[in-house]
Design an enzyme around this catalytic site. Sequence first.
Site, PDB file in Angstrom:
ATOM      1  N   LYS A 151       0.872  -1.181   0.000  1.00  0.00           N
ATOM      2  CA  LYS A 151       0.000   0.000   0.000  1.00  0.00           C
ATOM      3  C   LYS A 151       0.910   1.232   0.000  1.00  0.00           C
ATOM      4  O   LYS A 151       1.321   1.720   1.058  1.00  0.00           O
ATOM      5  CB  LYS A 151      -0.933  -0.056   1.220  1.00  0.00           C
ATOM      6  CG  LYS A 151      -2.164   0.816   1.052  1.00  0.00           C
ATOM      7  CD  LYS A 151      -3.247   0.444   2.046  1.00  0.00           C
ATOM      8  CE  LYS A 151      -4.340   1.498   2.082  1.00  0.00           C
ATOM      9  NZ  LYS A 151      -5.200   1.548   0.911  1.00  0.00           N
TER      10      LYS A 151
HETATM   11  N1  PMP Z   1      -7.204  -2.879  -3.172  1.00  0.00           N
HETATM   12  C1  PMP Z   1      -6.809  -1.600  -3.046  1.00  0.00           C
HETATM   13  C2  PMP Z   1      -6.152  -0.928  -4.191  1.00  0.00           C
HETATM   14  C3  PMP Z   1      -7.037  -0.908  -1.838  1.00  0.00           C
HETATM   15  O1  PMP Z   1      -6.650   0.360  -1.691  1.00  0.00           O
HETATM   16  C4  PMP Z   1      -7.680  -1.585  -0.771  1.00  0.00           C
HETATM   17  C5  PMP Z   1      -7.935  -0.853   0.517  1.00  0.00           C
HETATM   18  N2  PMP Z   1      -6.839  -0.930   1.388  1.00  0.00           N
HETATM   19  C6  PMP Z   1      -8.058  -2.922  -0.963  1.00  0.00           C
HETATM   20  C7  PMP Z   1      -7.819  -3.538  -2.176  1.00  0.00           C
HETATM   21  C8  PMP Z   1      -8.687  -3.700   0.150  1.00  0.00           C
HETATM   22  O2  PMP Z   1      -7.732  -3.948   1.152  1.00  0.00           O
HETATM   23  P1  PMP Z   1      -8.148  -4.059   2.677  1.00  0.00           P
HETATM   24  O3  PMP Z   1      -9.177  -5.122   2.753  1.00  0.00           O
HETATM   25  O4  PMP Z   1      -6.889  -4.430   3.368  1.00  0.00           O
HETATM   26  O5  PMP Z   1      -8.672  -2.735   3.088  1.00  0.00           O
END
Ligand code: PMP
Length: 297
Positions: A151
Amino acid sequence: MAQKIWFNGKLVPFKNAKIHILTHTLHYGTGAFEGMRFYQTKHGAAIFQLARHIDRLLYSAKCIHMNIPFTKTQLIKATINLLKANKIKSGYIRPISIYGHGPLRVNPINIPVDVAIACWPWGSYLGAEAVKLKVSSYMRIHPSSSYTDAKITGHYVNAMLAVKEAVAAGFTEAIMLDYKGNIAEGSAENLFIIKNKIIYTPPLGTILAGITRESVIKLARDFKYKVVEKPLKIKEALNADECFLTGTAAEISPVGQIDKKKLKTQFGPITKQLRTEFMKIVSGENKKYFKWLTFVK
Ligand code: PMP
């Protein structure tokens, strides 16, 4: 909004959590960040999957050669103390680690790392209606261009362009394809489809390793569903019995339409079952999954 922000080891007033205009991360997209939710429960506020989010923050930072000057334990404690200081019952938590102000060139040498954690009250992200997805004209970043499972702030130019395009065309959210033409993910969500009671989701490789995704896979398997991680084409999503998105913001959101095609179900039974259980878990109503929660006491 919250009154305090945790900034480089201290709780500071909201208005004092500031950085310089020549911050490296502002210019080059070189930040590692996270998004978590915390929920109101009978036992006080509970943060969903706090340790996993901090793990991913540390991983994302490592990908961009950033040494976060705090340990996992310190960041966990800081997050808990932040919530205690702000007295918000439920909402969103945003940790971010950035290359700060120093000699400005692409290679971050002698640049201090600043870390902040903020929180604020937050409701539903995608709304109550079934999501309308637009297949994006923007390709999800290539796995050889960066670390797609991390991220990293700069990745979100790609996500922002995709969601802007989708919303401008009357949709709720975008779904991006990867360089092979397989389904990757939304601007902030992972995607699942269900066909003949089998649950499918794209494998890791070109997607963010979603923490809701991993939790939902575990939950579905606990319900004895078969969950298969495999490359998926849009055609498979169009012909699915059910489709849903997962994400910290989106939680579990049903998908009812992809481009012009209305899907077979707008909020199918398995999606409903998983969503209902997921909401019970995050609200502290299922003891079996208490390990996914950090109670702020
Ligand atoms: N894909 C992207 C590009 C995201 O930004 C997120 C949000 N963090 C997710 C998927 C989902 O991840 P998570 O379940 O960890 O929030």
